[in-house]
Design a protein around this motif. Sequence first.
Motif, PDB file in Angstrom:
ATOM      1  N   VAL A 150       0.849  -1.191   0.000  1.00 40.95           N
ATOM      2  CA  VAL A 150       0.000   0.000   0.000  1.00 40.95           C
ATOM      3  C   VAL A 150       0.883   1.240   0.000  1.00 40.95           C
ATOM      4  N   HIS A 151       0.572   2.190  -0.893  1.00 39.62           N
ATOM      5  CA  HIS A 151       1.369   3.411  -1.042  1.00 39.62           C
ATOM      6  C   HIS A 151       0.456   4.622  -0.872  1.00 39.62           C
ATOM      7  N   PHE A 152       0.570   5.314   0.267  1.00 35.81           N
ATOM      8  CA  PHE A 152      -0.200   6.531   0.489  1.00 35.81           C
ATOM      9  C   PHE A 152       0.573   7.734  -0.040  1.00 35.81           C
ATOM     10  N   ASP A 153      -0.136   8.863  -0.177  1.00 38.31           N
ATOM     11  CA  ASP A 153       0.476  10.105  -0.662  1.00 38.31           C
ATOM     12  C   ASP A 153       1.163   9.902  -2.007  1.00 38.31           C
ATOM     13  N   HIS A 154       0.553   9.123  -2.874  1.00 41.66           N
ATOM     14  CA  HIS A 154       1.083   8.913  -4.219  1.00 41.66           C
ATOM     15  C   HIS A 154       0.006   9.311  -5.227  1.00 41.66           C
ATOM     16  N   ARG A 155       0.204  10.459  -5.835  1.00 38.49           N
ATOM     17  CA  ARG A 155      -0.770  11.022  -6.771  1.00 38.49           C
ATOM     18  C   ARG A 155      -0.387  10.662  -8.201  1.00 38.49           C
ATOM     19  N   LEU A 156      -1.307   9.998  -8.881  1.00 39.07           N
ATOM     20  CA  LEU A 156      -1.066   9.615 -10.265  1.00 39.07           C
ATOM     21  C   LEU A 156      -1.039  10.853 -11.160  1.00 39.07           C
ATOM     22  N   VAL A 157       0.011  10.995 -11.948  1.00 41.89           N
ATOM     23  CA  VAL A 157       0.110  12.141 -12.852  1.00 41.89           C
ATOM     24  C   VAL A 157       0.200  11.715 -14.316  1.00 41.89           C
ATOM     25  N   GLN A 158       0.735  10.532 -14.584  1.00 43.24           N
ATOM     26  CA  GLN A 158       0.840  10.054 -15.956  1.00 43.24           C
ATOM     27  C   GLN A 158       0.579   8.549 -15.983  1.00 43.24           C
ATOM     28  N   LEU A 159       0.016   8.103 -17.097  1.00 48.65           N
ATOM     29  CA  LEU A 159      -0.203   6.676 -17.298  1.00 48.65           C
ATOM     30  C   LEU A 159       0.012   6.372 -18.771  1.00 48.65           C
ATOM     31  N   ASN A 160       1.017   5.557 -19.044  1.00 50.83           N
ATOM     32  CA  ASN A 160       1.309   5.141 -20.414  1.00 50.83           C
ATOM     33  C   ASN A 160       0.437   3.931 -20.723  1.00 50.83           C
ATOM     34  N   ALA A 192       3.170   3.834 -14.925  1.00 49.85           N
ATOM     35  CA  ALA A 192       2.544   4.986 -14.280  1.00 49.85           C
ATOM     36  C   ALA A 192       3.596   5.839 -13.588  1.00 49.85           C
ATOM     37  N   VAL A 193       3.336   7.131 -13.551  1.00 51.78           N
ATOM     38  CA  VAL A 193       4.192   8.072 -12.841  1.00 51.78           C
ATOM     39  C   VAL A 193       3.388   8.699 -11.708  1.00 51.78           C
ATOM     40  N   TYR A 194       3.955   8.657 -10.519  1.00 50.86           N
ATOM     41  CA  TYR A 194       3.313   9.209  -9.336  1.00 50.86           C
ATOM     42  C   TYR A 194       4.185  10.306  -8.740  1.00 50.86           C
ATOM     43  N   LEU A 195       3.536  11.249  -8.052  1.00 50.94           N
ATOM     44  CA  LEU A 195       4.242  12.209  -7.214  1.00 50.94           C
ATOM     45  C   LEU A 195       3.939  11.871  -5.771  1.00 50.94           C
ATOM     46  N   ASN A 196       4.992  11.707  -4.956  1.00 48.10           N
ATOM     47  CA  ASN A 196       4.768  11.398  -3.549  1.00 48.10           C
ATOM     48  C   ASN A 196       4.638  12.676  -2.731  1.00 48.10           C
ATOM     49  N   GLU A 197       4.536  12.518  -1.401  1.00 44.44           N
ATOM     50  CA  GLU A 197       4.301  13.682  -0.542  1.00 44.44           C
ATOM     51  C   GLU A 197       5.428  14.700  -0.600  1.00 44.44           C
ATOM     52  N   ASN A 198       6.600  14.279  -1.030  1.00 46.06           N
ATOM     53  CA  ASN A 198       7.745  15.186  -1.173  1.00 46.06           C
ATOM     54  C   ASN A 198       7.900  15.711  -2.596  1.00 46.06           C
ATOM     55  N   HIS A 199       6.865  15.434  -3.425  1.00 47.71           N
ATOM     56  CA  HIS A 199       6.853  15.872  -4.833  1.00 47.71           C
ATOM     57  C   HIS A 199       7.973  15.224  -5.646  1.00 47.71           C
ATOM     58  N   ALA A 204     -15.405   9.059  -8.146  1.00 44.97           N
ATOM     59  CA  ALA A 204     -16.219   9.757  -9.132  1.00 44.97           C
ATOM     60  C   ALA A 204     -15.407  10.706 -10.011  1.00 44.97           C
ATOM     61  N   PHE A 205     -14.311  11.232  -9.480  1.00 45.61           N
ATOM     62  CA  PHE A 205     -13.473  12.151 -10.248  1.00 45.61           C
ATOM     63  C   PHE A 205     -12.139  11.480 -10.602  1.00 45.61           C
ATOM     64  N   SER A 206     -12.229  10.225 -10.997  1.00 45.40           N
ATOM     65  CA  SER A 206     -11.096   9.343 -11.253  1.00 45.40           C
ATOM     66  C   SER A 206     -10.051   9.953 -12.194  1.00 45.40           C
ATOM     67  N   LYS A 207      -8.799   9.927 -11.753  1.00 46.07           N
ATOM     68  CA  LYS A 207      -7.692  10.357 -12.602  1.00 46.07           C
ATOM     69  C   LYS A 207      -7.448   9.348 -13.717  1.00 46.07           C
ATOM     70  N   VAL A 208      -7.566   8.068 -13.425  1.00 44.41           N
ATOM     71  CA  VAL A 208      -7.394   7.046 -14.464  1.00 44.41           C
ATOM     72  C   VAL A 208      -8.410   7.273 -15.576  1.00 44.41           C
ATOM     73  N   ARG A 209      -9.651   7.534 -15.198  1.00 42.78           N
ATOM     74  CA  ARG A 209     -10.689   7.758 -16.206  1.00 42.78           C
ATOM     75  C   ARG A 209     -10.393   9.011 -17.037  1.00 42.78           C
ATOM     76  N   ARG A 210      -9.962  10.077 -16.395  1.00 37.23           N
ATOM     77  CA  ARG A 210      -9.660  11.310 -17.130  1.00 37.23           C
ATOM     78  C   ARG A 210      -8.519  11.094 -18.134  1.00 37.23           C
TER      79      ARG A 210
END
Length: 473
Positions: free
Chosen positions: A137-147, A153-160, A176-182
């Motif tokens: 499990v990985h918290f504070d990992h925001r998905l920013v890119q998905l090939n 996938a590219v994530y930004l962690n809490e330290n950017h 409902a506001f899924s990044k994967v879907r967008r």
Amino acid sequence: MNDFSKKSPSDNSRREKIAINGAGPVGALLAVMLAKKGYQVDLFESRPDSRKTNIYQGKSINLALSDRGWKALNAVGLDDEIRQQAIPMYCRVMHDIEGNITKQPYGTEEQAIWSVSRSGINEQLIDLAEQEPQVNVHFDHRLVQLNFADNTAVYLNENHHQKIHESDLVFGADGAFSKVRRLMQELPKERISYSLDYMQQSYMELSIAANEDGSHKLEKNALHIWPRKDFMLIALPNIDGSFTCTLFLNHEGELSFASLNTKAKVTAFFHQYFAEAMQYLADPVEDFLSKTPSPLCLVHIYPWLVNDSIALIGDAAHAMVPFYGQGMNCGFEDCRILSELVEKHEHQWADILAAYQDERKENGDAIIELAKRNFVEMSDLAGDERFLLRKKIEAKFHKMHPDLWIPLYAMVTFSPNIPYKTALRVGDIQQKIMDEIMLMPNIEDHWQQDHVYEKLYHLAKEMLVHQLSEVQR
């Protein structure tokens, strides 16, 4: 270091590595289910760990767990642990504007929907996921890119800091506001149909504190509703003696979150429409003025899949309004169906995902429609005498002919083997039948007489006969 360390693989290491985006209840349950199938799972969450930081305050609706959800939890042996933190609600308790109270059972005496805290069940499921050796499990990992070509996938962690993760399969369980879907929608060559519709209403969480001795101020084993036609207040019990309340109100307009913009207006609103509830609510005026209402939205998208390896699940695929209490239950059912398809198609993921989409898309659309309709029942019709009579007639007829007539609410809530699409179709037929019954002369006085049920039986046999075999499965 740009990749994630892995736990020791099991002897199933030949199987695909799976990334799940979104560690809410659906994502966490999916992680448990897939790990139990022998898959290595990385579960990513953009927010901090809610067990260490309160990320839910003011933003959650208590959840109603019913038979579809319980069936999914039972499939992986989690139901007993979850049940220890849940409260059964056997009926609605309706509070009218004069303070009069009526009760409406949800089903038979033993049938209940269960109040669970969103944060509580989420944390329980994350705890259980972490107990699986195959889950990271990985918290504070925001998905920013998905090939989408290679599922990197590219994530930004809490330290950017950027983190790159490779997997064979990717699930978007990120709401409902899924990044994967967008990101799916931005693919130039994919023909993706999508809509996100906002309801006229928004919602805000309020609360009722426990009594000093820890007991509940209102009936514990019930969902309380203060219906006011265009808006309503509901309250679900918590195990600590409190209630989590939700106010549903128009976002804009003459009487709305937007128009109630001063302390005097908010105070007058609560005293005019919820005078009886004011003796229980904890600082509702201050709560109202200090919080921002949250939107209610409906999501439709098709397809749910890209390249037979990236799929949407839960609210990311079919966000709905909460008025049937089926959002989490439907997401859990997604997980169960997917898990069953893994075995049916012998771990062949192209076949699994195609069958999953075929099975769940139409059912997701059906429960979105049913949930939208149910706002009218909860906020308006539930206090109407003719509507209540209608329900009494249906309940009596169901007891007389349980194989011929299952009320719509029971099909949705207590019948996990009946697909949502079937419940919608049969429910629409039942609606037409009951419209005709309610036009019978003096039905209010004669509703218990035999001729009413003889006519109802004749209409049901005539109009429902072709639906019965599917309902009974």
